[in-house]
Design a protein around this motif. Structure first.
Motif: not given
Length: 336
Positions: A128-131, A123-125, A220-222, A213-215
């Protein structure tokens, strides 16, 4: 004369004008008994709910982890007899025996710990970068960004149980999407993605990353939408390219979002349950601590004390990275 009358009117009104804010402040500072009761009620309800459904069960799990208890009968401080399987020993005090048993005499324990840690690292590697990448690309206003945002966020709106069912169809050996596309859906050439203990964990992690990734993208968009546009303009004036603008100017302003994402990522990864339980109930290479807790507490052999000990281990593992990360961030903030 007219000017003198106006000046006199202003002078006469000035004390009233000056006293109006004071009266308003005084009025706002005084609450009636009804208003006080409403405020106390609004505070008491969430506190009681939080204590009843969060802190209460957590503290109860810590207490129960020191007892051998099947869920029926009461607890008593008498130490368990050596023959712990006797019925009359139900509810007896074991000390740290449940933890010792989990670490030394419970084969699924250590694989479950490894899988939970691996879930967190993925999830971290990866997630999260993908999101973050999705958020940056969509924030640049590419054509069809609304559609992409909706498609990427769609898995977040689905329950993990439904996602598990969807990916079961994708990974099905006989008629699954992946085996059909790569031509491995014949009887003598099947790939059992979810039945093979060397593949199933990675297959489930792909499904979990798809949702996570969607979450992360939405969070990040916010943060990107809230960033001051003047920062980007100043960076462009200084000659910074898009990469330098993001990492050196925009990303530091996302510190609050980063804290939220790290905490959410740790919680989501360590409480992972639905996907693996839907697929094979957390066995055959998909052991997770959350599934072991469920199997021991509400399974065929109800061992509430032992299951509570596993839950406490999961709680401690969750708190360690969150506490370290929060401590480092607050320490860094105080040092400024």
């Amino acid at each position: 004369m007219e000017s003198e009358r106006m000046a006199s009117t202003v002078n006469d009104a000035s004390p009233a004008v000056a006293q109006a804010p004071k009266r308003r402040r005084r009025r706002l500072g005084r609450l009636t008994k009804k208003e006080i009761l409403v405020v106390l009620g609004m505070l008491a309800v969430p506190v009681v709910v939080d204590l009843a459904f969060v802190w209460g069960p957590a503290l109860a799990s810590v207490v129960l982890s020191f007892f051998r208890w099947s869920g029926v009968g009461g607890l008593h401080p008498r130490a368990c007899r050596p023959s712990g399987g006797l019925i009359q020993d139900n509810g007896c005090f074991t000390g740290v025996d449940n933890y010792h048993r989990a670490a030394t005499n419970y084969p699924p324990f250590w694989p479950a710990v490894e899988h939970n840690v691996l879930w967190l690292l993925v999830f971290i590697v990866i997630a999260t970068p993908l999101g973050m990448l999705f958020a940056v690309v969509i924030d640049r206003g590419i054509k069809g960004s609304r559609v992409y945002q909706s498609v990427l966020f769609l898995p977040v709106m689905l329950s993990l149980a439904l996602i598990g069912i969807i990916w079961e169809f994708v990974y099905s050996p006989n008629y699954g999407l992946i085996n059909t596309v790569i031509g491995h859906n014949q009887d003598n050439n099947l790939i059992d993605w979810l039945g093979n203990p060397h593949l199933n964990l990675w297959a489930v992690l792909v499904a979990a990353t798809w949702r996570q990734a969607g979450y992360v993208m939405v969070l990040y968009l916010a943060g990107l939408k809230a960033a001051d546009p003047a920062l980007r303009e100043a960076a462009q004036v200084d000659g910074a390219n898009a990469w330098q603008t993001f990492w050196r100017v925009i990303f530091p302003t996302l510190r609050p979002i980063n804290i939220v994402i790290i905490v959410v990522t740790v919680i989501e990864s360590l409480r992972a349950f639905d996907l693996v339980y839907i697929i094979n109930k957390g066995s055959n290479g998909l052991e997770l601590l959350s599934v072991l807790v469920t199997n021991n507490i509400v399974g065929e052999t109800s061992q509430v004390g032992f299951g509570s000990a596993l839950g406490v281990v999961l709680l401690v593992i969750s708190l360690i990275p969150i506490s370290i990360f929060l401590y480092q961030n607050f320490k860094r903030k105080e040092g400024r």
